[in-house]
Motif scaffolding. Sequence first.
Motif, PDB file in Angstrom:
ATOM      1  N   ILE A  16      66.435   9.872 -35.701  1.00 62.29           N
ATOM      2  CA  ILE A  16      67.621   9.929 -35.938  1.00 62.29           C
ATOM      3  C   ILE A  16      68.005   9.330 -36.845  1.00 62.29           C
ATOM      4  O   ILE A  16      68.775   9.483 -37.848  1.00 62.29           O
ATOM      5  CB  ILE A  16      69.236   9.543 -35.001  1.00 62.29           C
ATOM      6  N   LEU A  17      67.328   8.060 -36.859  1.00 63.24           N
ATOM      7  CA  LEU A  17      67.280   6.549 -37.988  1.00 63.24           C
ATOM      8  C   LEU A  17      66.744   6.729 -38.974  1.00 63.24           C
ATOM      9  O   LEU A  17      67.710   6.233 -40.112  1.00 63.24           O
ATOM     10  CB  LEU A  17      66.588   5.569 -36.982  1.00 63.24           C
ATOM     11  N   LEU A  18      65.505   7.844 -38.889  1.00 66.40           N
ATOM     12  CA  LEU A  18      65.026   8.399 -40.146  1.00 66.40           C
ATOM     13  C   LEU A  18      66.334   9.009 -41.040  1.00 66.40           C
ATOM     14  O   LEU A  18      65.881   9.008 -42.481  1.00 66.40           O
ATOM     15  CB  LEU A  18      63.974   8.544 -40.219  1.00 66.40           C
ATOM     16  N   GLU A  19      67.039  10.342 -40.405  1.00 70.23           N
ATOM     17  CA  GLU A  19      67.868  10.785 -41.033  1.00 70.23           C
ATOM     18  C   GLU A  19      69.019  10.203 -41.247  1.00 70.23           C
ATOM     19  O   GLU A  19      69.675  10.468 -42.028  1.00 70.23           O
ATOM     20  CB  GLU A  19      68.084  11.772 -40.025  1.00 70.23           C
ATOM     21  N   CYS A  20      69.567   8.451 -40.828  1.00 70.45           N
ATOM     22  CA  CYS A  20      70.636   8.105 -41.578  1.00 70.45           C
ATOM     23  C   CYS A  20      70.441   7.090 -41.824  1.00 70.45           C
ATOM     24  O   CYS A  20      71.717   6.645 -42.979  1.00 70.45           O
ATOM     25  CB  CYS A  20      70.969   7.654 -40.200  1.00 70.45           C
ATOM     26  N   VAL A  21      69.678   6.793 -42.611  1.00 69.07           N
ATOM     27  CA  VAL A  21      69.228   5.618 -44.303  1.00 69.07           C
ATOM     28  C   VAL A  21      68.867   6.689 -44.933  1.00 69.07           C
ATOM     29  O   VAL A  21      68.572   8.084 -45.235  1.00 69.07           O
ATOM     30  CB  VAL A  21      68.045   4.959 -43.364  1.00 69.07           C
ATOM     31  N   ARG A  22      69.208   5.515 -46.163  1.00 68.18           N
ATOM     32  CA  ARG A  22      68.760   6.555 -47.226  1.00 68.18           C
ATOM     33  C   ARG A  22      67.062   6.387 -47.908  1.00 68.18           C
ATOM     34  O   ARG A  22      66.620   5.986 -47.015  1.00 68.18           O
ATOM     35  CB  ARG A  22      69.135   5.275 -48.548  1.00 68.18           C
ATOM     36  N   GLU A  23      67.010   7.157 -48.277  1.00 61.81           N
ATOM     37  CA  GLU A  23      65.286   7.429 -49.430  1.00 61.81           C
ATOM     38  C   GLU A  23      64.210   6.196 -49.265  1.00 61.81           C
ATOM     39  O   GLU A  23      63.108   6.279 -48.365  1.00 61.81           O
ATOM     40  CB  GLU A  23      65.270   7.932 -50.120  1.00 61.81           C
TER      41      GLU A  23
END
Length: 666
Positions: A305-312
């Motif tokens: 989830i954290l990876l999906e919620c942040v910018r590239e």
Amino acid sequence: MKKSSMSIKFFIIGILLIFMGSLGFIFTQFYQEARLSTQKLLEENIQSTILNLKHFLDKNLKKENINQLTAYLDNNINSNSLIKDLHILDENHTKVIYATDREVSLQHPKSKCVPISHIIDSEIFNQECYSFSVKLFDQFRPYYYQSYVYLDKRHLDSLLKDQADKSFVYFLLYSLFFIILIWFMLNKFLVEPLEKLRQFAYYEHRTPETFDIQELESIRYSLDVTFKRLKKEQEELYKLSTKDSLSGLYNRLSLMDKINWLIAKGERSNDKFALLFLDLDDFKNINDTQGHEFGDTILRHVSQILLECVRENDIVSRLGGDEFVIILPELKNEKTILEVLNRIQKRLAEPISFDSYNYTVTVSIGITIYPKDGRDATTLLKHADIAMYKAKELGKNNYHFFTENLHEEIQKKIHMQHLIEDGLKNNYFQLYYQPKVDIKTNKIVGCEALIRLFDPQEGIILPKHFISIAEESGLIIPLGEWIIKEAVKQIQAWENTPFTDIKLSINVSGVQFQNQHFLTSLQKIVEPINTQKFDIELTESVLMNDFDEKFVKLNQLKELGISLSLDDFGTGYSSLSYLKTIPFDTLKIDKSFIDDLEDEQDRSFVNMIIGIADDLKMDVVAEGVEKKSQLEYLASIGCEQYQGYYCSNPLPIKEFEKLFLSQQCH
């Protein structure tokens, strides 16, 4: 000793020198064979010429016709380049009757002649003259002319030299051709491949193309396979050293490197970045109730989830346990932070299904911004951790930005924690005693022991300033044990004195009560006293979780003869069911109800509490009775059970004993 070695080029030069030596030897053998072959041909030529000449002379030579043969002999000798001169001597061997060279009247003085019959045994290139005899008849008497054939030594030497020069030229040409060919072959198929292998082994450039020599190709293939395996192992080792094995996120080491890199970049370009410190709320309970397998599932779920919620270009890391860190580089304003926080909270609000159950995970987040909140990685992480704990204090599932006031608050907490530690070591703690009065007899019948901390610089510190810190740090365990021991010592000291009937109460923290060693330690400490003089006060919050387990522990306390008081009744989650179930001996009415006894509603609450206690055969103690009107109202309530109140502020032991003896508590 280190063994010396040579380069492949020197090795090849050595091979070529050996090859040239071998060619030299072959050339020598070839030259000798050619010389012998030439010698044989010349021998046959000379032998044939001389034999033809002898045959001619034997047939045609007469004593009186020698001059007639001169022309023939001159032509025959001059036409043969191998013969230089021919001398024919008379039968006395003293007079030259014929000489090709007319100016020579005698034999060549230094020439040693060999009979023509020995021509095969002689060394033609070392021989200058061959002889034969011509048989003549004077009537019937035979006589002999001696003939000497002189070879052209210069011509023979030139023939030998030409043969040697020709052989040498051929040798050089062939040698040069083969050397160039061998050098080309060795260089193409051995030297260059070996150099490529060396470069490949040292620098791991691109893999060389296939070699023609099988052994070298085997080495190339083995090196290629080995380097690919090593590269894969290096990548795996790098991944292990930089990535968290459970979540696949960056680990602490990688996080520190990236923070330091961003700090160095920020010092050059004045770029800002935000650091978000995340901690899962109540994750320990998830592990304890559902097991570590489910806990790991939660951690992986949160990581995704954290990876999906942040910018590239944002950085997500797992520090360990249930702690995560997010770095937001190139920060322009706080709006970016809030957007990421909102996405995280929204996604985490979605329940997780596991074994047909749904679970919701929440996180508390502390936020720091570089360079405002710190100029190094350690400070930024520490301040973000402080802010995160502040978010937990605000009710969890929350976030909090770090501030200097928060930093000061934490510093005060740290200072207080050090004071508690020093107090336990240096005996800075002391028990104060608050008198408990029977409302019917107006006599002091008991007291409550309350802890005080004496700071050498700040003076007396009340419990409200340090108990919560002691609970957070775990110091409440040794501190609570110290309180019990001091209380027991005081009860022992009062034995056989006017204070022997005083019942002493102490407060037990929820953290201390839940400690697995609490009951064992307590049982050992109270063993020397009459436990009926000992009372333990617990708040309602202690009973909120794991009620069955705590119910067992409360019954064990009762088995020890210790009475139980429910402190601050009515201020928390008051449940009549557990009040009926748990064997409490006393209900304590909170001071907030006593302060507003003039209010009709508060009076109703107090009446209700006293009525419940009376029905359950429980004693009642009112806290904070400071006015005569309050005391009179409490006394006016009809109650079969004991009613009491605290009649003064907590006192040091000497002052309490003095007050008890005077019984002047008004």
